[in-house]
Design a protein around this motif. Structure first.
Motif, PDB file in Angstrom:
ATOM      1  N   THR A   1      59.623  80.919 -16.231  1.00  0.00           N
ATOM      2  CA  THR A   1      60.087  79.602 -16.660  1.00  0.00           C
ATOM      3  C   THR A   1      61.566  79.458 -16.342  1.00  0.00           C
ATOM      4  O   THR A   1      62.356  80.380 -16.580  1.00  0.00           O
ATOM      5  CB  THR A   1      59.869  79.409 -18.174  1.00  0.00           C
TER       6      THR A   1
ATOM      7  N   HIS B   1      57.638  75.611 -15.842  1.00  0.00           N
ATOM      8  CA  HIS B   1      56.827  76.832 -15.914  1.00  0.00           C
ATOM      9  C   HIS B   1      56.089  76.963 -14.593  1.00  0.00           C
ATOM     10  O   HIS B   1      55.495  76.000 -14.104  1.00  0.00           O
ATOM     11  CB  HIS B   1      55.843  76.761 -17.076  1.00  0.00           C
TER      12      HIS B   1
ATOM     13  N   ARG C   1      53.742  79.571 -13.491  1.00  0.00           N
ATOM     14  CA  ARG C   1      52.503  80.338 -13.303  1.00  0.00           C
ATOM     15  C   ARG C   1      51.350  79.413 -12.899  1.00  0.00           C
ATOM     16  O   ARG C   1      51.066  78.421 -13.586  1.00  0.00           O
ATOM     17  CB  ARG C   1      52.127  81.090 -14.583  1.00  0.00           C
TER      18      ARG C   1
ATOM     19  N   GLY D   1      47.970  77.524 -12.522  1.00  0.00           N
ATOM     20  CA  GLY D   1      47.006  77.187 -13.561  1.00  0.00           C
ATOM     21  C   GLY D   1      47.652  76.520 -14.755  1.00  0.00           C
ATOM     22  O   GLY D   1      46.963  75.881 -15.552  1.00  0.00           O
ATOM     23  N   ASN D   2      48.973  76.673 -14.886  1.00  0.00           N
ATOM     24  CA  ASN D   2      49.691  76.031 -15.995  1.00  0.00           C
ATOM     25  C   ASN D   2      51.093  75.648 -15.527  1.00  0.00           C
ATOM     26  O   ASN D   2      52.082  75.899 -16.212  1.00  0.00           O
ATOM     27  CB  ASN D   2      49.773  76.972 -17.199  1.00  0.00           C
TER      28      ASN D   2
ATOM     29  N   TRP E   1      54.092  73.186 -14.868  1.00  0.00           N
ATOM     30  CA  TRP E   1      54.592  71.903 -15.365  1.00  0.00           C
ATOM     31  C   TRP E   1      56.103  71.852 -15.255  1.00  0.00           C
ATOM     32  O   TRP E   1      56.784  72.876 -15.169  1.00  0.00           O
ATOM     33  CB  TRP E   1      54.141  71.640 -16.797  1.00  0.00           C
TER      34      TRP E   1
ATOM     35  N   GLY F   1      54.728  79.511 -21.331  1.00  0.00           N
ATOM     36  CA  GLY F   1      54.171  78.301 -20.738  1.00  0.00           C
ATOM     37  C   GLY F   1      53.869  77.187 -21.719  1.00  0.00           C
ATOM     38  O   GLY F   1      53.137  76.249 -21.391  1.00  0.00           O
ATOM     39  N   ASP F   2      54.450  77.267 -22.921  1.00  0.00           N
ATOM     40  CA  ASP F   2      54.241  76.244 -23.944  1.00  0.00           C
ATOM     41  C   ASP F   2      55.493  75.360 -24.001  1.00  0.00           C
ATOM     42  O   ASP F   2      56.558  75.815 -24.392  1.00  0.00           O
ATOM     43  CB  ASP F   2      53.995  76.914 -25.291  1.00  0.00           C
ATOM     44  N   HIS F   3      55.341  74.089 -23.640  1.00  0.00           N
ATOM     45  CA  HIS F   3      56.488  73.189 -23.567  1.00  0.00           C
ATOM     46  C   HIS F   3      56.700  72.368 -24.835  1.00  0.00           C
ATOM     47  O   HIS F   3      57.619  71.539 -24.894  1.00  0.00           O
ATOM     48  CB  HIS F   3      56.339  72.226 -22.384  1.00  0.00           C
TER      49      HIS F   3
ATOM     50  N   GLU G   1      48.475  76.028  -6.214  1.00  0.00           N
ATOM     51  CA  GLU G   1      48.004  76.808  -7.353  1.00  0.00           C
ATOM     52  C   GLU G   1      46.697  77.542  -7.070  1.00  0.00           C
ATOM     53  O   GLU G   1      45.978  77.923  -7.994  1.00  0.00           O
ATOM     54  CB  GLU G   1      47.855  75.913  -8.580  1.00  0.00           C
TER      55      GLU G   1
END
Length: 313
Positions: free
Chosen positions: A24, A87, A89, A91-92, A94, A117-119, A244
């Motif tokens: 990130t 982020h 990675r 698949g996730n 953003w 990966g949690d925004h 991705e």
């Protein structure tokens, strides 16, 4: 004039597997001059810079300062600052943005969550939102770290900006001065070296379509260096350019040899053997440094695994 970047290019040093590592990226706008350690050597409060470094440590988040291309007067404060977090990675992936007045707010973020990966913490604390504009093109221009970044990075950023490319920012540090001008493209997190304006435009056009250009690519920051080299090798072997499509799912071994497992979203899997070698003859890793032999990632083999083998390995 001989610089670390001209020597590296003359020696045809490979650049795959040399990107900075970060799952990130947290980017804070900070106009004005930057020192070699920009978070504590700029007009940003150095105590805040140290606190941000401490908060990010071990989380997978990399904090960097950004500024608009152009002249950087030694002026005072700024009323509003742009902040981005991305982020990388697969698949996730953003990219979110916010505008803030007080950069101290960044200390209220949950850096561990951002690294995973949690925004949501970014959105709630800073009123962040998904970035809807063009991809970000971050060009390293910090001449206080290495003169090549100023001599080569600043003209590239200025040329891109003057030609109407949106999303261009100067950034404090991407590593690999000898590959200047260096560039990071978000949201996907692929880094490039020895970048030229026409090639950057092609990269950004491809990213808008969810695709990756591998020419001049140093790797995806989501992976450690062996994984970066392995993923790019699979892309070359298969012609896969969907951003991705590939994920580094496993890395076995240790320096100087790794077995990296790369998986495709369609179920295909590859085992990639990566060996760490020394770049010879010796060369400076940055301008003014002593001669050394930088580590290089050499792909020894790329083997597609049969489905049964992939499931049991």
């Amino acid at each position: 004039m001989s610089t670390c970047s001209t020597v590296s290019q003359d020696l045809d040093e490979p650049i795959a597997g040399t990107a900075a590592t970060a799952t990130t990226w947290l980017l804070l706008e900070q106009p004005g001059p930057w020192g070699a350690k920009a978070l504590t050597q700029s007009h940003l409060d150095p105590a805040l810079g140290r606190a941000l470094e401490a908060a990010a440590q071990g989380t997978g988040v990399r904090v960097a300062l950004i500024r608009r291309p152009g002249r950087h007067a030694d002026c005072g404060g700024v009323a509003e600052r742009q902040v981005y977090v991305a982020h990388t990675r697969p698949g996730n992936v953003w990219l979110h943005a916010a505008t803030i007045r007080d950069p101290q707010q960044l200390l209220d973020l949950d850096f561990g969550a951002l690294g995973r990966g949690d925004h949501h913490t970014f959105d709630s604390v800073l009123q962040g939102r998904p970035h809807t504009g063009d991809p970000l093109a971050l060009v390293c221009t910090n001449g206080k770290r290495d003169r090549c970044c100023a001599l080569l990075g600043r003209p590239l950023a200025a040329e891109l900006d003057a030609s109407g490319v949106d999303g261009v920012w100067e950034v404090t540090h991407l590593g690999g001065h000898r590959f200047s001008p260096t560039l990071l493209v978000l949201p996907y997190g692929y880094a490039y070296g020895r970048a030229q304006a026409h090639a950057v435009k092609e990269v950004l056009h491809s990213v808008q379509g969810g695709r990756i250009v591998i020419e001049g690519c140093r790797g995806n920051s989501a992976w450690e260096r062996p994984g970066q080299a392995a993923e790019l090798a699979v892309r070359r072997a298969t012609g896969e350019d969907a951003a991705e499509a590939l994920t580094v799912v496993r890395t076995d071994g240790a320096a100087p040899r790794w077995e990296v497992t790369v998986a495709h979203t369609d179920g295909r899997t590859w085992r990639v053997t990566v060996s760490q070698g020394a770049s010879l003859p010796p060369r400076p890793e940055s301008c003014g440094s002593a001669l050394g032999s930088p580590a290089r990632m050499d792909v020894v083999a790329v083997r597609e695994l049969r489905m049964a083998t992939a499931l049991t390995s």
